[in-house]
Design a protein around this motif. Sequence first.
Motif, PDB file in Angstrom:
ATOM      1  N   LEU A 156      -0.668  20.473 -11.503  1.00  0.00           N
ATOM      2  CA  LEU A 156      -0.786  21.926 -11.389  1.00  0.00           C
ATOM      3  C   LEU A 156      -0.922  22.350  -9.930  1.00  0.00           C
ATOM      4  CD1 LEU A 156      -3.228  22.658 -14.347  1.00  0.00           C
ATOM      5  CD2 LEU A 156      -0.740  22.935 -14.317  1.00  0.00           C
ATOM      6  N   ASP A 157      -1.490  21.468  -9.119  1.00  0.00           N
ATOM      7  CA  ASP A 157      -1.779  21.804  -7.731  1.00  0.00           C
ATOM      8  C   ASP A 157      -0.765  21.274  -6.718  1.00  0.00           C
ATOM      9  OD1 ASP A 157      -4.103  23.018  -8.658  1.00  0.00           O
ATOM     10  OD2 ASP A 157      -5.313  21.221  -8.360  1.00  0.00           O
ATOM     11  N   HIS A 158       0.079  20.314  -7.128  1.00  0.00           N
ATOM     12  CA  HIS A 158       0.996  19.657  -6.190  1.00  0.00           C
ATOM     13  C   HIS A 158       2.404  19.564  -6.767  1.00  0.00           C
ATOM     14  CE1 HIS A 158      -3.096  18.163  -5.450  1.00  0.00           C
ATOM     15  NE2 HIS A 158      -2.747  18.224  -4.185  1.00  0.00           N
ATOM     16  N   ALA A 159       3.399  19.955  -5.989  1.00  0.00           N
ATOM     17  CA  ALA A 159       4.794  19.893  -6.440  1.00  0.00           C
ATOM     18  C   ALA A 159       5.412  18.525  -6.193  1.00  0.00           C
ATOM     19  CB  ALA A 159       5.628  20.964  -5.743  1.00  0.00           C
ATOM     20  N   THR A 160       4.823  17.762  -5.268  1.00  0.00           N
ATOM     21  CA  THR A 160       5.331  16.433  -4.938  1.00  0.00           C
ATOM     22  C   THR A 160       4.201  15.431  -5.071  1.00  0.00           C
ATOM     23  OG1 THR A 160       6.901  17.391  -3.375  1.00  0.00           O
ATOM     24  CG2 THR A 160       6.464  15.038  -3.162  1.00  0.00           C
ATOM     25  N   VAL A 161       4.470  14.338  -5.788  1.00  0.00           N
ATOM     26  CA  VAL A 161       3.489  13.271  -5.966  1.00  0.00           C
ATOM     27  C   VAL A 161       4.144  11.956  -5.560  1.00  0.00           C
ATOM     28  CG1 VAL A 161       2.132  11.962  -7.658  1.00  0.00           C
ATOM     29  CG2 VAL A 161       2.231  14.458  -7.802  1.00  0.00           C
ATOM     30  N   THR A 162       3.464  11.229  -4.675  1.00  0.00           N
ATOM     31  CA  THR A 162       3.940   9.920  -4.236  1.00  0.00           C
ATOM     32  C   THR A 162       2.963   8.864  -4.737  1.00  0.00           C
ATOM     33  OG1 THR A 162       4.911  10.886  -2.244  1.00  0.00           O
ATOM     34  CG2 THR A 162       4.561   8.503  -2.235  1.00  0.00           C
ATOM     35  N   VAL A 163       3.506   7.868  -5.440  1.00  0.00           N
ATOM     36  CA  VAL A 163       2.691   6.765  -5.940  1.00  0.00           C
ATOM     37  C   VAL A 163       3.145   5.497  -5.226  1.00  0.00           C
ATOM     38  CG1 VAL A 163       1.912   5.472  -7.961  1.00  0.00           C
ATOM     39  CG2 VAL A 163       2.530   7.891  -8.199  1.00  0.00           C
ATOM     40  N   ALA A 164       2.261   4.936  -4.424  1.00  0.00           N
ATOM     41  CA  ALA A 164       2.578   3.728  -3.663  1.00  0.00           C
ATOM     42  C   ALA A 164       2.148   2.486  -4.444  1.00  0.00           C
ATOM     43  CB  ALA A 164       1.872   3.773  -2.315  1.00  0.00           C
ATOM     44  N   ASN A 165       2.684   1.346  -4.000  1.00  0.00           N
ATOM     45  CA  ASN A 165       2.286   0.050  -4.544  1.00  0.00           C
ATOM     46  C   ASN A 165       2.670  -0.116  -6.019  1.00  0.00           C
ATOM     47  OD1 ASN A 165       1.125  -2.484  -4.043  1.00  0.00           O
ATOM     48  ND2 ASN A 165      -0.791  -1.864  -4.996  1.00  0.00           N
ATOM     49  N   LEU A 166       3.777   0.460  -6.415  1.00  0.00           N
ATOM     50  CA  LEU A 166       4.224   0.358  -7.802  1.00  0.00           C
ATOM     51  C   LEU A 166       4.557  -1.098  -8.126  1.00  0.00           C
ATOM     52  CD1 LEU A 166       4.507   3.019  -9.413  1.00  0.00           C
ATOM     53  CD2 LEU A 166       6.935   2.568  -9.454  1.00  0.00           C
ATOM     54  N   SER A 167       4.040  -1.599  -9.210  1.00  0.00           N
ATOM     55  CA  SER A 167       4.295  -2.996  -9.587  1.00  0.00           C
ATOM     56  C   SER A 167       5.545  -3.097 -10.453  1.00  0.00           C
ATOM     57  CB  SER A 167       3.095  -3.568 -10.340  1.00  0.00           C
ATOM     58  OG  SER A 167       3.011  -2.986 -11.633  1.00  0.00           O
ATOM     59  N   ILE A 168       6.095  -4.289 -10.493  1.00  0.00           N
ATOM     60  CA  ILE A 168       7.250  -4.561 -11.350  1.00  0.00           C
ATOM     61  C   ILE A 168       6.857  -4.339 -12.806  1.00  0.00           C
ATOM     62  CG2 ILE A 168       8.812  -6.386 -12.153  1.00  0.00           C
ATOM     63  CD1 ILE A 168       8.455  -7.587  -9.243  1.00  0.00           C
ATOM     64  N   GLU A 169       5.673  -4.746 -13.147  1.00  0.00           N
ATOM     65  CA  GLU A 169       5.163  -4.587 -14.505  1.00  0.00           C
ATOM     66  C   GLU A 169       5.123  -3.100 -14.911  1.00  0.00           C
ATOM     67  OE1 GLU A 169       1.474  -6.692 -16.601  1.00  0.00           O
ATOM     68  OE2 GLU A 169       0.887  -5.319 -15.007  1.00  0.00           O
ATOM     69  N   LEU A 170       4.668  -2.242 -14.000  1.00  0.00           N
ATOM     70  CA  LEU A 170       4.620  -0.810 -14.301  1.00  0.00           C
ATOM     71  C   LEU A 170       6.021  -0.223 -14.424  1.00  0.00           C
ATOM     72  CD1 LEU A 170       2.963   1.734 -14.834  1.00  0.00           C
ATOM     73  CD2 LEU A 170       2.912   2.121 -12.354  1.00  0.00           C
ATOM     74  N   ILE A 171       6.938  -0.669 -13.589  1.00  0.00           N
ATOM     75  CA  ILE A 171       8.328  -0.193 -13.688  1.00  0.00           C
ATOM     76  C   ILE A 171       8.885  -0.528 -15.072  1.00  0.00           C
ATOM     77  CG2 ILE A 171      10.689  -0.515 -12.837  1.00  0.00           C
ATOM     78  CD1 ILE A 171       9.421  -1.034 -10.044  1.00  0.00           C
ATOM     79  N   ALA A 172       8.653  -1.753 -15.528  1.00  0.00           N
ATOM     80  CA  ALA A 172       9.158  -2.179 -16.846  1.00  0.00           C
ATOM     81  C   ALA A 172       8.528  -1.347 -17.961  1.00  0.00           C
ATOM     82  CB  ALA A 172       8.877  -3.668 -17.062  1.00  0.00           C
ATOM     83  N   ARG A 173       7.220  -1.115 -17.891  1.00  0.00           N
ATOM     84  CA  ARG A 173       6.552  -0.315 -18.922  1.00  0.00           C
ATOM     85  C   ARG A 173       7.021   1.139 -18.878  1.00  0.00           C
ATOM     86  NH1 ARG A 173       1.908  -3.216 -17.267  1.00  0.00           N
ATOM     87  NH2 ARG A 173       1.121  -1.339 -16.277  1.00  0.00           N
ATOM     88  N   LEU A 174       7.239   1.662 -17.691  1.00  0.00           N
ATOM     89  CA  LEU A 174       7.732   3.037 -17.557  1.00  0.00           C
ATOM     90  C   LEU A 174       9.132   3.154 -18.161  1.00  0.00           C
ATOM     91  CD1 LEU A 174       7.341   5.908 -16.426  1.00  0.00           C
ATOM     92  CD2 LEU A 174       8.223   5.061 -14.227  1.00  0.00           C
ATOM     93  N   TYR A 175       9.983   2.186 -17.889  1.00  0.00           N
ATOM     94  CA  TYR A 175      11.343   2.199 -18.427  1.00  0.00           C
ATOM     95  C   TYR A 175      11.329   2.150 -19.958  1.00  0.00           C
ATOM     96  CZ  TYR A 175      16.276   1.083 -19.007  1.00  0.00           C
ATOM     97  OH  TYR A 175      17.601   1.112 -19.381  1.00  0.00           O
TER      98      TYR A 175
END
Length: 170
Positions: A40-59
């Motif tokens: 609600l407060d931010h139009a851009t969000v940057t998430v650093a240090n994304l893991s391979i495991e999180l990418i797979a779960r997100l997909y």
Amino acid sequence: MNDLEQLVAQVLTKLKQRERQTYDCVYDRQAAAPDTQVFLDHATVTVANLSIELIARLYRLDTADPWVAWLLQAIDYRVELRLVVNDLSLAFIPRPMLLDWPVIFMTPEFRQVRAVYPHAIARSAVAGLPDRTILVVTPTQRLTAEAHDALSKKQMTLQMRTDEACIWQK
């Protein structure tokens, strides 16, 4: 000014504020995902240090994972979502995420990671990408001579995939 006009003015002010606000966080599997108030407060969000495991779960849209649910909510809120992955993780990003998902993958050096559809990649496809982009291509894709020139001028890098799938999809 009547109450409705005041309310509209307040909403417009809040939206303009939101457009200028960015939020940066670091993914930590052990930590709780940030609150949805961020969107609600931010139009851009940057998430650093994304893991391979999180990418797979997100997909896989595994919403049982609180971080996946939070990232998907960011998309619902029309947040520009920037996901920072290390250079060695690029082969683990599914090509459809690079082509179709409303997220921006980038390296810690803020180089965007992109893919394009055409089998014959023309200068115009390369010219439309940000400078220093890492362009993920497959063996069936070919760059025209003009596209190679544009790639060089824009200091872009090609990353060749052996096929359409990423490593963990095989």
